[in-house]
Design a protein around this motif. Structure first.
Motif, PDB file in Angstrom:
ATOM      1  N   ASN A 147       0.826  -1.209   0.000  1.00  0.00           N
ATOM      2  CA  ASN A 147       0.000   0.000   0.000  1.00  0.00           C
ATOM      3  C   ASN A 147       0.859   1.257   0.000  1.00  0.00           C
ATOM      4  OD1 ASN A 147      -2.596  -1.315   0.079  1.00  0.00           O
ATOM      5  ND2 ASN A 147      -2.203  -1.784   2.234  1.00  0.00           N
ATOM      6  N   THR A 148       1.848   1.250  -0.855  1.00  0.00           N
ATOM      7  CA  THR A 148       2.841   2.310  -0.884  1.00  0.00           C
ATOM      8  C   THR A 148       2.976   2.891  -2.280  1.00  0.00           C
ATOM      9  OG1 THR A 148       4.090   1.275   0.918  1.00  0.00           O
ATOM     10  CG2 THR A 148       5.248   2.890  -0.427  1.00  0.00           C
ATOM     11  N   VAL A 149       3.124   4.201  -2.356  1.00  0.00           N
ATOM     12  CA  VAL A 149       3.390   4.893  -3.606  1.00  0.00           C
ATOM     13  C   VAL A 149       4.711   5.634  -3.470  1.00  0.00           C
ATOM     14  CG1 VAL A 149       2.058   6.950  -2.950  1.00  0.00           C
ATOM     15  CG2 VAL A 149       2.470   6.439  -5.376  1.00  0.00           C
ATOM     16  N   TYR A 150       5.468   5.675  -4.554  1.00  0.00           N
ATOM     17  CA  TYR A 150       6.771   6.308  -4.567  1.00  0.00           C
ATOM     18  C   TYR A 150       6.816   7.394  -5.636  1.00  0.00           C
ATOM     19  CZ  TYR A 150       7.896   1.832  -2.330  1.00  0.00           C
ATOM     20  OH  TYR A 150       7.912   0.721  -1.514  1.00  0.00           O
ATOM     21  N   LEU A 151       7.682   8.346  -5.430  1.00  0.00           N
ATOM     22  CA  LEU A 151       7.971   9.342  -6.447  1.00  0.00           C
ATOM     23  C   LEU A 151       9.479   9.521  -6.516  1.00  0.00           C
ATOM     24  CD1 LEU A 151       6.657  11.306  -8.499  1.00  0.00           C
ATOM     25  CD2 LEU A 151       6.928  13.098  -6.769  1.00  0.00           C
TER      26      LEU A 151
END
Length: 121
Positions: free
Chosen positions: A76-80
């Motif tokens: 449940n992780t988003v990266y940029l």
């Protein structure tokens, strides 16, 4: 209740890189689209990048070719990933996640607290 916690912001010189992370936690049923917004002083909040659950992405023109958004559904992780940073990238960056409750047709959009990214010239 879903909470988003960001990390990875800070100070970097022009041309450098930073990687932002945002983890969703709490009573999660299903996370749909996730994304990143930013707001610079005196400017309106703008969408930076978004990614669907299947991995489809969209980017704002100023960051195309420099930023990469990705996600890990299991975490449940988003990266940029932000490369070739410019002073004009300086802003507070916010992560978002669309949370679907069980049986719901429309999501609730959750927001992170924001993390400061400062790029020096």
């Amino acid at each position: 209740q879903v909470q988003l916690v960001e990390s990875g912001g800070g100070l970097v010189q022009a041309g450098g890189s930073l990687r932002l992370s945002c983890v969703a936690s709490g009573r999660i049923i299903r996370i749909g689209d996730m994304g990143w917004y930013r707001q610079a002083p005196g400017k309106e909040r703008e969408l930076v990048a978004a990614v669907s659950r299947s991995g489809s992405t969209n980017y704002a023109d100023p960051v195309k070719g420099r930023f990469t958004i990705s996600r890990d559904n299991a975490k449940n992780t988003v990266y940029l990933q932000m490369n070739s940073l410019k002073p004009e990238d300086t802003a507070v960056y916010y992560c978002t996640a669309d949370h679907y409750y069980s049986g719901s047709y429309y999501p609730e959009t959750c927001w992170g607290q924001g993390t400061q990214v400062t790029v020096s010239s």
